[in-house]
Scaffold this active site. Structure first.
Site, PDB file in Angstrom:
ATOM      1  N   PHE A  92     -33.384 -78.271 -75.828  1.00  2.02           N
ATOM      2  CA  PHE A  92     -32.841 -79.623 -75.951  1.00  2.02           C
ATOM      3  C   PHE A  92     -31.879 -79.705 -77.133  1.00  2.02           C
ATOM      4  CE2 PHE A  92     -33.149 -84.232 -77.029  1.00  2.02           C
ATOM      5  CZ  PHE A  92     -32.562 -84.691 -75.857  1.00  2.02           C
ATOM      6  N   TYR A  93     -32.133 -78.937 -78.184  1.00  2.00           N
ATOM      7  CA  TYR A  93     -31.180 -78.868 -79.292  1.00  2.00           C
ATOM      8  C   TYR A  93     -29.800 -78.470 -78.777  1.00  2.00           C
ATOM      9  CZ  TYR A  93     -28.566 -76.558 -83.026  1.00  2.00           C
ATOM     10  OH  TYR A  93     -27.578 -76.147 -83.880  1.00  2.00           O
TER      11      TYR A  93
END
Length: 334
Positions: A151-152
């Site tokens: 998700f980063y």
């Protein structure tokens, strides 16, 4: 004198960028929230080294509504270097909301402020993690990067798309940087070099993921800052000719994506060997499986960067690691 805004000014990269900008004559406004993602005292120590009449510090979150708008209105920035972000692949698995708020929300607030008070050039940090599941290396900027593994990485890829839309709609010159595993003095405690050095000097063990079968394009902080400083005056221009066949210059906006890396991947076990050499200690390794969201290798093609600014320094890993270990021993008195 020109005035620059640096977000994430008390962070690892932000501190070094501010230091160089001040040395080059800029008046610098540094924004940082001083979050406790890692030890705040380290951020405070970096900040203390920047204190001067050329540096104005603002404590606050980039995602705070109207904070950036007020700063842009007051200072009319010539240059913006946006480094504030929630970092770390693994932490994004446990706390994704902080990435949504800081990375996407913060970048939105920055772009809105720039739309109202346009700077001459905006340099925004992305990440090599944006290349995701791509396996063809070295990574080239104009290849598709659609399959982020964390998700980063997804939030950073989203900020690239957001920035492109603002560059197109409002004619904002924007350069995005994909950084490759930056390391060096004053580095982050959540990064491998810091964790490994600490454990080795304290006689502990280190966790080595994917059983050590990994490689990274480790980029020394001084080399990265040199590239950033040179790129300040390399503005992407709408409709201009690409620098080469792999140029990522947008056909519809003053926007470009650039790799900043060492262009020389290093095996993780060789990186650990460099730490052992610098510390004069042997590492005790806990061999671990690959962690979720991680990738086995990164490798930057820096051809475009070289075409735009010429050759930049490429510090060898043993030299860069030794500089970090010397700093660590001095800072922590060990």
């Amino acid at each position: 004198m020109p005035t620059a805004l640096v977000t994430g000014a008390a962070g690892f990269i932000g501190y070094h960028v501010c230091e160089q900008l001040i040395s080059n004559g800029y008046d610098v406004v540094g924004l940082d929230a001083m979050t406790d993602y890692y030890e705040v005292s380290l951020k405070e120590a970096r900040h203390a080294r920047l204190e001067s009449e050329k540096f104005t510090f603002i404590k606050g979150y980039v995602e705070e509504r109207d904070l950036l708008m007020g700063l842009f209105e007051t200072h009319k920035f010539d240059l913006v270097i946006h480094l504030a972000a929630q970092a770390g692949v693994r932490y994004s698995i446990d706390n994704p909301r902080s990435y949504l708020e800081s990375n996407i929300g913060g970048t939105f607030e920055l772009l809105e402020a720039a739309r109202a008070y346009p700077p001459r050039h905006m340099l925004l940090a992305s990440t090599s993690s944006a290349y995701g599941a791509n396996t063809v290396m070295p990574y080239v900027e104009n290849v598709r990067a659609d399959h982020q593994m964390s998700f980063y990485a997804a939030t950073k890829k989203a900020t690239e798309a957001m920035a492109h839309s603002y560059a197109h709609l409002y004619d904002l010159p924007i350069t995005m940087f994909r950084f490759f595993t930056v390391y060096g003095p004053w580095g982050r405690p959540d990064m491998a070099l810091f964790k490994f050095t600490k454990a080795i000097l304290e006689g502990g063990s280190i966790d080595v993921y994917n059983n050590g079968d990994m490689s990274r394009d480790f980029t020394y902080i001084g080399d990265l800052v040199s590239a950033l400083i040179r790129l300040i005056d390399v503005l992407p221009e709408r409709g201009s000719a690409p620098a080469g066949e792999t140029d990522s210059l947008s056909p519809v906006a003053p926007f470009r994506v650039l790799n900043i890396g060492n262009s020389s991947p290093t095996l993780l076990m060789d990186f650990i060997s460099a730490i052992e050499l610098a510390t004069e200690r042997k590492a005790t390794c806990n061999m671990m499986p690959m962690q979720a969201g991680d990738v086995p290798a990164t490798w930057a093609d820096a051809t475009l960067l070289t075409q735009l600014v010429g050759e930049i320094p490429h510090t060898k890993v043993p030299e860069g690691v030794a500089k970090f270990v010397n700093w660590y021993r001095d800072y922590y008195k060990c």
